[in-house]
Design a protein around this motif. Structure first.
Motif, PDB file in Angstrom:
ATOM      1  N   LEU A 210       0.808  -1.216   0.000  1.00 40.70           N
ATOM      2  CA  LEU A 210       0.000   0.000   0.000  1.00 40.70           C
ATOM      3  C   LEU A 210       0.839   1.263   0.000  1.00 40.70           C
ATOM      4  O   LEU A 210       0.371   2.325  -0.397  1.00 40.70           O
ATOM      5  CB  LEU A 210      -0.864   0.032   1.265  1.00 40.70           C
ATOM      6  N   ALA A 211       2.087   1.151   0.459  1.00 34.27           N
ATOM      7  CA  ALA A 211       2.938   2.336   0.577  1.00 34.27           C
ATOM      8  C   ALA A 211       3.601   2.698  -0.745  1.00 34.27           C
ATOM      9  O   ALA A 211       4.403   3.614  -0.814  1.00 34.27           O
ATOM     10  CB  ALA A 211       3.993   2.124   1.663  1.00 34.27           C
ATOM     11  N   VAL A 212       3.289   1.937  -1.796  1.00 36.67           N
ATOM     12  CA  VAL A 212       3.783   2.246  -3.142  1.00 36.67           C
ATOM     13  C   VAL A 212       2.545   2.532  -3.984  1.00 36.67           C
ATOM     14  O   VAL A 212       1.609   1.721  -3.993  1.00 36.67           O
ATOM     15  CB  VAL A 212       4.563   1.050  -3.734  1.00 36.67           C
ATOM     16  N   GLY A 213       2.514   3.704  -4.668  1.00 37.16           N
ATOM     17  CA  GLY A 213       1.271   4.028  -5.358  1.00 37.16           C
ATOM     18  C   GLY A 213       1.421   4.945  -6.551  1.00 37.16           C
ATOM     19  O   GLY A 213       2.455   5.591  -6.734  1.00 37.16           O
ATOM     20  N   LEU A 214       0.364   4.984  -7.353  1.00 36.25           N
ATOM     21  CA  LEU A 214       0.299   5.885  -8.501  1.00 36.25           C
ATOM     22  C   LEU A 214       0.229   7.328  -8.018  1.00 36.25           C
ATOM     23  O   LEU A 214      -0.199   7.562  -6.907  1.00 36.25           O
ATOM     24  CB  LEU A 214      -0.949   5.573  -9.333  1.00 36.25           C
ATOM     25  N   PRO A 215       0.591   8.307  -8.863  1.00 36.32           N
ATOM     26  CA  PRO A 215       1.133   8.125 -10.209  1.00 36.32           C
ATOM     27  C   PRO A 215       2.569   7.606 -10.217  1.00 36.32           C
ATOM     28  O   PRO A 215       3.279   7.696  -9.215  1.00 36.32           O
ATOM     29  CB  PRO A 215       1.066   9.531 -10.807  1.00 36.32           C
ATOM     30  N   VAL A 216       2.951   7.079 -11.388  1.00 31.17           N
ATOM     31  CA  VAL A 216       4.276   6.531 -11.600  1.00 31.17           C
ATOM     32  C   VAL A 216       4.983   7.387 -12.652  1.00 31.17           C
ATOM     33  O   VAL A 216       4.357   7.792 -13.638  1.00 31.17           O
ATOM     34  CB  VAL A 216       4.137   5.071 -12.093  1.00 31.17           C
ATOM     35  N   ASP A 217       6.251   7.690 -12.416  1.00 33.46           N
ATOM     36  CA  ASP A 217       7.040   8.401 -13.417  1.00 33.46           C
ATOM     37  C   ASP A 217       7.912   7.410 -14.172  1.00 33.46           C
ATOM     38  O   ASP A 217       8.489   6.496 -13.575  1.00 33.46           O
ATOM     39  CB  ASP A 217       7.929   9.452 -12.740  1.00 33.46           C
ATOM     40  N   ALA A 218       8.004   7.575 -15.490  1.00 37.67           N
ATOM     41  CA  ALA A 218       8.799   6.662 -16.313  1.00 37.67           C
ATOM     42  C   ALA A 218       9.662   7.454 -17.278  1.00 37.67           C
ATOM     43  O   ALA A 218       9.206   8.437 -17.874  1.00 37.67           O
ATOM     44  CB  ALA A 218       7.887   5.718 -17.087  1.00 37.67           C
ATOM     45  N   VAL A 219      10.908   7.022 -17.395  1.00 35.51           N
ATOM     46  CA  VAL A 219      11.875   7.699 -18.259  1.00 35.51           C
ATOM     47  C   VAL A 219      12.594   6.658 -19.115  1.00 35.51           C
ATOM     48  O   VAL A 219      12.973   5.597 -18.610  1.00 35.51           O
ATOM     49  CB  VAL A 219      12.913   8.468 -17.400  1.00 35.51           C
ATOM     50  N   VAL A 220      12.743   6.952 -20.403  1.00 38.60           N
ATOM     51  CA  VAL A 220      13.545   6.100 -21.285  1.00 38.60           C
ATOM     52  C   VAL A 220      14.602   6.967 -21.955  1.00 38.60           C
ATOM     53  O   VAL A 220      14.296   8.039 -22.483  1.00 38.60           O
ATOM     54  CB  VAL A 220      12.671   5.413 -22.363  1.00 38.60           C
ATOM     55  N   VAL A 221      15.852   6.519 -21.891  1.00 40.12           N
ATOM     56  CA  VAL A 221      16.969   7.262 -22.484  1.00 40.12           C
ATOM     57  C   VAL A 221      17.716   6.323 -23.428  1.00 40.12           C
ATOM     58  O   VAL A 221      18.504   5.486 -22.987  1.00 40.12           O
ATOM     59  CB  VAL A 221      17.931   7.772 -21.389  1.00 40.12           C
ATOM     60  N   PRO A 222      17.463   6.439 -24.742  1.00 45.06           N
ATOM     61  CA  PRO A 222      18.173   5.567 -25.678  1.00 45.06           C
ATOM     62  C   PRO A 222      19.679   5.851 -25.658  1.00 45.06           C
ATOM     63  O   PRO A 222      20.107   7.002 -25.448  1.00 45.06           O
ATOM     64  CB  PRO A 222      17.583   5.947 -27.047  1.00 45.06           C
ATOM     65  N   ARG A 223      20.479   4.800 -25.870  1.00 41.49           N
ATOM     66  CA  ARG A 223      21.936   4.938 -25.876  1.00 41.49           C
ATOM     67  C   ARG A 223      22.364   5.981 -26.909  1.00 41.49           C
ATOM     68  O   ARG A 223      21.905   5.974 -28.046  1.00 41.49           O
ATOM     69  CB  ARG A 223      22.569   3.584 -26.213  1.00 41.49           C
TER      70      ARG A 223
END
Lengths: 266, 266
Positions: A210-223
Motif C-alpha cells: 500500500l505504501a507504493v502508489g500511482l502516479p508513476v514516473d517513467a523515463v527512457v533514455v536511448p543509448r
C-alpha cells in the motif's frame, strides 16, 4: 494482512523515521539504453500519505541526460537532491553540481559525497528520535564522451553499478517486482519491452504494498541519444497501465490453472 | 544481487542473531480443511547452512491433529517446540502439553505462553549479543469437538487467526510467495488445488531467496478427518515439484509476452 500483523506485533516500526520500504524505483541499463520507473507515494505513517516525485530527470540535450530516483527518509533524499542540484563546495574549494560532473562515475561519487554530507548533518538527530538515517538512490544516464551507466548509491555513500549479467537495480520495496525482472529481462531486451516489464514490476509492487502508489514516473533514455525519448507521468487514468494491471493479474491467475494438481493424494 | 547489496551496505544484518527472513511457511485454512507447507533450510550466516524440519505434525487419530510451523531464531523455536511437547507447569500447578489442550484456541494461548517463557529466559542474552529475540509460529489443526483452526503466534506471544476473508497466514519470507496466494486462493478452494498453490508460493520464494530451500514438508488435514491425508517430504528428486517449478517459470515468462508494448514512444 501480513503488513497489518507486522504493525501490530512491532509497534516501533510504525514510527515515521523507521525503515519500512515505502517506495519502489527500478532502473534497467540495457544495450539499447536506460529505463527508469519510480512511484510517487510517500508517507509518515499510514495515516499521512502524500505524493512526491522520486524520479527526476535533468537534460542538457546533446551534452548530458541524468535521471535520479530516491528511496528512504524524504527529508534526507530531498536534501541530497538539493545539494547535488544547488552544488556542494569540495575540499579543494571548487563547487560542483550534477552539471559539472565530467563522467557518470564522477557523478556517482559526487552523489555519494552528498549522501555523507546529509548523514553528517542529520543522522545523530534521527537516531536520537528513535529513527535512523536512511536513503538509497539510483543514478542513471549518459554524459557526452562516455557510455550510459546506472549506479545504486547506498546510505553509506558507497555504490554499485548495473552490469550485463545483472542489468537492473532496485531501491525500496524490491521483492514483489523482482520475479518478473529475473525471468524476463536480459541485457539485449529492447527498450520498449523493457519499459513494459518495468511497469509490470511496478504493478506487482503497487498491488502488494500500500505504501507504493500511482502516479508513476517513467523515463527512457536511448543509448547515445543524450536526451530522453520517454518522460511521462502515468496516473489513475492511464489506459495502457490500466490494461497492464488487468492483463498481468489475469495471466497470473490463469497460469496456475494449467499446472496439474499434486499426486500426493489430498 | 539485491541480497548481496544489502549485506554489503548493512554488515550488521549478517549477524547470525539478526532478523533476516530465512524460512518460509504458509498455512491455508479452507472450507475443506487445512494445508500447511514449510521449507527446511536454516542458516547462521550464508556460510553455514543446514536442514531442520520446521513443520511438525502431531496426530492422535480420531482425537486431534496438530501441525506447527516455525520461523525465526532456531534456538528459540526449538525451545518453544520442546516446551509445548514436553509440557509446561502453569500458575495453578497443572502441567500442560499440546496433547492436553481442550481446543485449538486454548492451544494457541498455550503456545503463546511457551514463547513468552523462552523470551523471559533468552531475550536479554540475545540482546547483549547484538541480536534480538525472534520467532513466529503457525499452529493449525483440529481437536475433536471443535472446528479446524489456524493461528499465527508472534514473538510477543500474541496471535491472530485465519478467517474466511483472509484464509491464509505466512511466516518468514512472505513477500515472494504472496502474489499467487492473493490472486488464486479463496476459502472454497479445494484442498488439492490449495496444496498446488501453496507449492507454487513456496517455489516462488525458493527461486528468489537463497535462505529458503528444499526439501519442503507438506501436510493436508481434511475437515473433520482428525488425521492427515498428506504428510510428505518433497526433495530435489520429486518429479511433481520439479514440473511445477518449470511450468510456473515458463508461465510467468510467457504471460508478459501477451501484453502489448507501451504507447509512450520509447
Amino acid at each position: 494482512m501480513s503488513g497489518w500483523s507486522a504493525f501490530q506485533s512491532m509497534p516501533m516500526l510504525a514510527h515515521p523515521n523507521a525503515v519500512l520500504p515505502m517506495t519502489y524505483c527500478v532502473g534497467l541499463m540495457l544495450e539499447s539504453g536506460l529505463v527508469m520507473v519510480g512511484d510517487t507515494r510517500t508517507n509518515a505513517g499510514v495515516d499521512n500519505i502524500a505524493t512526491f516525485r522520486k524520479l527526476q530527470i535533468t537534460e542538457v540535450p546533446g551534452e548530458r541526460v541524468i535521471a535520479i530516483a530516491t528511496a528512504g527518509n524524504l527529508a534526507v533524499t530531498q536534501s541530497v537532491v538539493s545539494h547535488i542540484t544547488e552544488g556542494m563546495t569540495m575540499a579543494d574549494g571548487t563547487r560542483h553540481t550534477l552539471h559539472t560532473a565530467p563522467s557518470m562515475f564522477e557523478l556517482a561519487q559526487f552523489v555519494g559525497r552528498a549522501v555523507r554530507h546529509v548523514a553528517d548533518r542529520d543522522s545523530e538527530a534521527l537516531h536520537q528520535d528513535g529513527g535512523r538515517f536512511d536513503c538509497s538512490l539510483l543514478v542513471g544516464g549518459q554524459i557526452a564522451g562516455g557510455p550510459p551507466r546506472l549506479f545504486m548509491i547506498y546510505r553509506a555513500g558507497n555504490f554499485v553499478e548495473a552490469t550485463q549479467d545483472t542489468p537492473y537495480l532496485q531501491i525500496g520495496e524490491h521483492k514483489y517486482g523482482k520475479p518478473i525482472l529475473d525471468r524476463a529481462v536480459t541485457y539485449d531486451t529492447p527498450l520498449n519491452e523493457a519499459l513494459k516489464l518495468a511497469l509490470i514490476s511496478m504493478d506487482s509492487t503497487i498491488r502488494s504494498n500500500l505504501a507504493v502508489g500511482l502516479p508513476v514516473d517513467a523515463v527512457v533514455v536511448p543509448r547515445d541519444a543524450l536526451a530522453a525519448s520517454v518522460n511521462v507521468r502515468i496516473g489513475q487514468d492511464d489506459a495502457y497501465f490500466e490494461s497492464v494491471r488487468h492483463a498481468w493479474s489475469d495471466a497470473l491467475r490463469e497460469a496456475h490453472q494449467h499446472i496439474p494438481n499434486p499426486p500426493y493424494g489430498a
